[in-house]
Design an enzyme around this catalytic site. Structure first.
Site, short mmCIF file in Angstrom:
data_model
loop_
_atom_site.label_atom_id
_atom_site.label_comp_id
_atom_site.label_asym_id
_atom_site.label_seq_id
_atom_site.Cartn_x
_atom_site.Cartn_y
_atom_site.Cartn_z
CB SER A 142 -0.97 -0.11 1.45
OG SER A 142 -1.35 1.31 1.55
CE1 TYR A 165 -4.20 -2.38 4.25
CE2 TYR A 165 -3.29 -0.27 3.91
CZ TYR A 165 -3.76 -1.58 3.53
OH TYR A 165 -3.91 -1.53 2.14
#
Length: 258
Positions: A142, A165
């Site tokens: 990401s 995350y």
């Protein structure tokens, strides 16, 4: 170089928002696609859609719980058996609590690591062993494994992208480099791609100003379309990327290049 006829590729998270287009493009390129996901209903619908889509490859589906080592190992073994061998793996699974920094508890942080890091490690190692000599592994990272979310980008009532995350994706980036070195002499390539702003339709509907801000911060002036990571993933699986390993490929509209 881009054709994948006769290649068997496992896509975990393959019934997800970004995973489904990868499955469709793999099949279009001739690959046999094994779709793995935790959501049984979504998995069944995706298998039917991919099977009906253009392409010479066959399609199978498998259940997978990335928080369960036994489930991961069973999935890899079944994927290897589905079409007789395994040549590629695309890991498009992830967990994001959506919690704010101050509200995040240790149990949730640990659970995220179990999926985003430990599960991804177990999965990649098992798949590499199933590949034998020669293959390709592609992880989905990401942009928030590369840069930090700017709290100023988020409107009131919306927490910045959760810390567990981003931490997991940053760790994944280093794991990719390590695994690339470990498996390189066996001709197994390991890479990652990191998507930029690809908000789901629900986010677009609920936070239109936030999405407009995301678009404005990219060099291309727009958010990513659902299918726009698939080409990068399939490229890295294919022989067109035969001398590429240990790399992080940004699919972010230039977000991280400013």
């Amino acid at each position: 170089m881009f054709a994948l006829n006769g290649r068997n590729v496992l896509v975990t998270g393959g019934a997800g928002y970004l995973g489904t287009p990868v499955c469709l493009l793999l099949k279009a390129q001739g690959a046999n696609v094994i779709i793995a996901d935790r959501d049984a209903d979504r998995l069944d619908a995706t298998q039917k859609a991919v099977a009906a889509a253009p392409g010479a490859g066959s399609v199978a589906s498998l259940p997978l719980d990335m928080a369960d080592e036994g489930s991961i190992l069973q999935c890899v073994a079944a994927a290897e058996a589905a079409f007789g061998g395994l040549h590629g793996l695309v890991v498009a699974t992830a967990f994001n609590s959506g919690k704010s920094f101050d509200a995040l508890d240790a149990e949730t942080f640990d659970f995220a690591n179990q999926i985003n890091l430990i599960g991804s490690f177990i999965l990649g190692r098992a798949a590499a062993e199933a590949m034998g000599s020669g293959g390709s592994i592609v992880y989905y990272s990401s942009m928030y494994g590369v840069v930090s979310p700017n709290p100023g980008d988020y409107p009131d009532g919306m927490a910045p992208n959760a810390i567990e995350y981003g931490v997991g994706k940053a760790g994944l980036n280093q794991m990719v480099r390590y695994m690339a070195g470990h498996y390189g002499r066996r001709n197994i390539r390991v890479n990652a791609l990191f998507p930029g702003p690809f908000p789901h339709a629900a986010v677009e509907k609920s936070f239109p100003e936030f999405v407009a801000g995301l678009a404005e911060r990219t060099m291309l002036g727009r958010i990513g379309r659902q299918d726009e990571t698939a080409g990068a993933a399939v490229f890295l699986i294919s022989d067109a990327a035969s001398y590429i390993t240990g790399q992080l490929l940004g699919v972010d509209g230039g977000w991280t290049a400013w």
